[in-house]
Write a protein that holds these residues in place. Sequence first.
Motif, PDB file in Angstrom:
ATOM      1  N   ARG A  60       0.824  -1.214   0.000  1.00 20.74           N
ATOM      2  CA  ARG A  60       0.000   0.000   0.000  1.00 20.74           C
ATOM      3  C   ARG A  60       0.857   1.262   0.000  1.00 20.74           C
ATOM      4  O   ARG A  60       0.387   2.324  -0.400  1.00 20.74           O
ATOM      5  N   PRO A  78       1.992   2.702  -7.399  1.00 22.92           N
ATOM      6  CA  PRO A  78       1.341   1.674  -8.229  1.00 22.92           C
ATOM      7  C   PRO A  78       2.207   1.129  -9.359  1.00 22.92           C
ATOM      8  O   PRO A  78       2.169  -0.087  -9.614  1.00 22.92           O
ATOM      9  N   TRP A 119      -4.759  -6.542  -2.995  1.00 18.94           N
ATOM     10  CA  TRP A 119      -4.251  -5.208  -3.340  1.00 18.94           C
ATOM     11  C   TRP A 119      -5.119  -4.557  -4.415  1.00 18.94           C
ATOM     12  O   TRP A 119      -5.462  -3.381  -4.315  1.00 18.94           O
ATOM     13  N   MET A 120      -5.485  -5.327  -5.419  1.00 15.56           N
ATOM     14  CA  MET A 120      -6.294  -4.753  -6.501  1.00 15.56           C
ATOM     15  C   MET A 120      -7.700  -4.422  -6.009  1.00 15.56           C
ATOM     16  O   MET A 120      -8.309  -3.444  -6.450  1.00 15.56           O
ATOM     17  N   SER A 154      -8.332  -3.256  -3.166  1.00 18.57           N
ATOM     18  CA  SER A 154      -8.233  -2.065  -2.310  1.00 18.57           C
ATOM     19  C   SER A 154      -8.157  -0.769  -3.114  1.00 18.57           C
ATOM     20  O   SER A 154      -8.219   0.315  -2.540  1.00 18.57           O
ATOM     21  N   LEU A 155      -8.030  -0.861  -4.428  1.00 26.34           N
ATOM     22  CA  LEU A 155      -7.925   0.339  -5.259  1.00 26.34           C
ATOM     23  C   LEU A 155      -9.231   1.124  -5.214  1.00 26.34           C
ATOM     24  O   LEU A 155     -10.320   0.558  -5.382  1.00 26.34           O
ATOM     25  N   ASP A 156      -9.108   2.425  -5.009  1.00 28.55           N
ATOM     26  CA  ASP A 156     -10.306   3.267  -4.933  1.00 28.55           C
ATOM     27  C   ASP A 156     -11.018   3.365  -6.279  1.00 28.55           C
ATOM     28  O   ASP A 156     -12.239   3.404  -6.339  1.00 28.55           O
ATOM     29  N   SER A 157     -10.254   3.428  -7.356  1.00 33.30           N
ATOM     30  CA  SER A 157     -10.836   3.590  -8.685  1.00 33.30           C
ATOM     31  C   SER A 157     -10.176   2.614  -9.652  1.00 33.30           C
ATOM     32  O   SER A 157      -9.185   2.959 -10.311  1.00 33.30           O
ATOM     33  N   PRO A 158     -10.700   1.398  -9.752  1.00 27.59           N
ATOM     34  CA  PRO A 158     -10.091   0.408 -10.653  1.00 27.59           C
ATOM     35  C   PRO A 158     -10.021   0.896 -12.099  1.00 27.59           C
ATOM     36  O   PRO A 158      -9.031   0.648 -12.785  1.00 27.59           O
ATOM     37  N   HIS A 207      -6.993   3.220 -12.587  1.00 29.27           N
ATOM     38  CA  HIS A 207      -5.733   2.490 -12.630  1.00 29.27           C
ATOM     39  C   HIS A 207      -5.639   1.632 -13.894  1.00 29.27           C
ATOM     40  O   HIS A 207      -4.538   1.444 -14.425  1.00 29.27           O
ATOM     41  N   PHE A 253      -2.014  -3.731 -15.044  1.00 32.52           N
ATOM     42  CA  PHE A 253      -3.309  -4.094 -14.477  1.00 32.52           C
ATOM     43  C   PHE A 253      -3.790  -5.412 -15.081  1.00 32.52           C
ATOM     44  O   PHE A 253      -4.232  -6.321 -14.367  1.00 32.52           O
ATOM     45  N   GLY A 282      -2.624   7.715  -2.030  1.00 34.52           N
ATOM     46  CA  GLY A 282      -1.475   6.935  -2.426  1.00 34.52           C
ATOM     47  C   GLY A 282      -0.377   6.966  -1.376  1.00 34.52           C
ATOM     48  O   GLY A 282      -0.541   7.465  -0.272  1.00 34.52           O
TER      49      GLY A 282
END
Length: 473
Positions: free
Chosen positions: A93, A97, A124-125, A127-131, A134, A142, A246
């Motif tokens: 975290r 990225p 981890w993926m 937990s991403l706020d905006s897939p 990313h 990705f 981040g």
Amino acid sequence: MVAAEDVLLFVNAATASTGQREFHGDALGQEMSLDFLHEYMLVNYRDLYATTLALGINDHNAVLAIRRLLATGRDATAEQKAAEGALIARRLRELPPPRVFRLFTALRRDGVNNRRTRAVIRDWMASLDSPAYHAVKYRTGFKAGLKHAHIDVGDGELRDFLFGPLERKPYTTPILETWRQAHYNSGALYKLPYTVAEGFAAKHGIKREIFLERIGDRMTPLERLRTGEDALDPLALIDGGAKYGGPPVPWLTRLAVRVLALPLDERAARRAEFTDALRAFAAAEAGKLAGTWGRVTAVLDDSFSSFGSPVKRRRPLAVALACHFLLEALAAQGQYTPLWMSGRDDPLLAYPSGATPLGLRLIDALETAPERIVVVSDGWDNSPPGLAGEVLRVWRTRLDPQQRVDIVHVNPVFDAEALDVRALSPSVPSVGIRDAEDLVPLVELAQFAQGRLGLPELLAYLDGRVRRFLGAD
């Protein structure tokens, strides 16, 4: 004691070295030494090796450690796997990225696809706020992560974007549709992340200066710093960093690197602006410790070797400059004395030149009667050679055996042949440093490098650092 020394040896290397060429050594030697130290720690001290993820080792070595831990899960007990999993998840975290996606790609290339690895990637993926953001910004990484962990994204649009991006139109997700339109409409690219829009700008033949002017609002604080856009507004950078979220960014050191890249005339003309910016970052970094270190004298290396190398241009000098401002903030008001190797008294005009008279500068430092001396240098004492070690030996054995003056040497350069940072004297601890922001915890760790404390005390210290790192305290 051997175990404690081995851990400190590894932490020094993993903090200072990034496997790149240094002034006195090539990249191959750095990589070979790091590879040996990682393997040695993994085989002999697996528990302690995992713990170093909480000790501020640099991102390059954190990724190397995570790769090894995940690849050798069969050698770990269930208890070790649980402890390692928590440390790996927490450190991921904190990583940028792009490094995480490159790690996933490397794991796929190495054929590391055990259940724990897939769980780490999945968590981890998730937990991403905006897939979608990313996926657009780091599409190749990705997609590699999803494929390697056998993850179903669960969203038809996102799946189509990753595996057949131009086959679907239109997209209902705004950023995906903007990406599609940017192929044909140059106006749409200014709504995309900077690194993605940069490629589209080149495709449409947009001039660089026009592109930077129009894309400004879409740039992250770090991107602004790299390009020089609004780079010297520290409050805006700090607020912007919080806004973008981040991992934490070492703004003080980054800004020092940026300042030193400018011509001397420009630095002189904007001295007040640069000084205010660096002091603002230093004050933010010092936080509650500001003014608590008493009388501090710094010996700062701006000799020719502080140039670093073509791939780490002026990096050692930038660390010294950033440490200068941080130590000024940590020292009591009006109780800070900086001593540059060259004898210059204007830090903003520092540049690599001359020999390294460390011994003479240490004598000057001791004459200021400080409570603490911090030496920031690569340790190549050559004017005359060996004088620094003799000064420190006589000081410790004859003049200050009670160690009333705390002396610490922080070294931004890893000596690949010695498998350690170059030390000044056996009587003074030398620790590796990557960013000035690591200075305070490194000074804490230095007490173990002196040999006065052994493995039990080190284990207690590491346990406390791990608990704070994982948020248990």
